[in-house]
Design a protein around this motif. Structure first.
Motif, mmCIF file in Angstrom:
data_model
loop_
_atom_site.group_PDB
_atom_site.id
_atom_site.type_symbol
_atom_site.label_atom_id
_atom_site.label_comp_id
_atom_site.label_asym_id
_atom_site.label_seq_id
_atom_site.Cartn_x
_atom_site.Cartn_y
_atom_site.Cartn_z
ATOM 1 N N TYR A 190 -31.865 17.124 -27.305
ATOM 2 C CA TYR A 190 -32.217 15.616 -27.534
ATOM 3 C C TYR A 190 -32.856 15.304 -26.210
ATOM 4 N N LEU A 191 -32.524 15.924 -25.010
ATOM 5 C CA LEU A 191 -33.061 15.299 -23.767
ATOM 6 C C LEU A 191 -34.573 15.862 -23.586
ATOM 7 N N LEU B 293 -22.354 11.911 -31.219
ATOM 8 C CA LEU B 293 -22.134 13.430 -31.273
ATOM 9 C C LEU B 293 -20.832 13.678 -30.996
ATOM 10 N N LEU B 294 -19.923 13.075 -29.987
ATOM 11 C CA LEU B 294 -18.512 13.505 -29.546
ATOM 12 C C LEU B 294 -17.617 12.638 -30.462
ATOM 13 N N ASP C 121 -17.674 28.697 -28.899
ATOM 14 C CA ASP C 121 -18.980 28.180 -29.614
ATOM 15 C C ASP C 121 -19.043 26.896 -29.652
ATOM 16 N N THR C 122 -18.027 26.017 -29.889
ATOM 17 C CA THR C 122 -18.094 24.717 -30.050
ATOM 18 C C THR C 122 -18.719 23.976 -28.781
ATOM 19 N N GLU C 123 -18.280 24.430 -27.594
ATOM 20 C CA GLU C 123 -18.973 23.806 -26.330
ATOM 21 C C GLU C 123 -20.465 24.079 -26.303
ATOM 22 N N ARG C 124 -20.838 25.369 -26.601
ATOM 23 C CA ARG C 124 -22.266 25.909 -26.656
ATOM 24 C C ARG C 124 -23.075 25.124 -27.710
ATOM 25 N N ARG C 125 -22.397 24.910 -28.939
ATOM 26 C CA ARG C 125 -23.390 24.033 -29.827
ATOM 27 C C ARG C 125 -23.675 22.578 -29.174
ATOM 28 N N ILE C 126 -22.658 22.166 -28.488
ATOM 29 C CA ILE C 126 -22.578 20.828 -27.958
ATOM 30 C C ILE C 126 -23.672 20.579 -26.761
ATOM 31 N N LEU C 127 -23.600 21.465 -26.121
ATOM 32 C CA LEU C 127 -24.716 21.642 -24.916
ATOM 33 C C LEU C 127 -25.999 21.885 -25.679
#
Length: 61
Positions: free
Chosen positions: A59-60, A35-36, A47-53
Motif C-alpha cells: 500500500y505504501l 487491515l487490523l 506467517d500472519t505478521e509477514r502477511r500484514i507487513l
C-alpha cells in the motif's frame, strides 16, 4: 477489505494539493484501521505478521 479501501482512496491520495503528512494520516486512519480490524482476537503467528507487513509495504508504494 483493506485492498478495496486503498483502491477507492487512490484518487484522493494522488491529489497533489494534499500534503504528504496529511496523506500519511489518512492512510494510517483508514487503511491500518481496516487491515487490523479485530486483531485483538488474532493469534499472531510469524506467517500472519509477514502477511500484514507485506500488505503495508504494498500500500505504501
Amino acid at each position: 477489505m483493506a485492498t478495496a479501501a486503498i483502491v477507492r482512496m487512490s484518487r484522493l491520495l494522488k491529489v497533489r494539493s494534499i500534503s504528504f503528512p496529511t496523506k500519511c494520516r489518512l492512510y494510517n486512519f483508514f487503511e491500518v484501521f481496516i487491515l487490523l480490524y479485530g486483531c485483538h482476537t488474532w493469534t499472531l503467528h510469524v506467517d500472519t505478521e509477514r502477511r500484514i507487513l507485506a500488505c503495508e509495504h504494498k500500500y505504501l508504494q
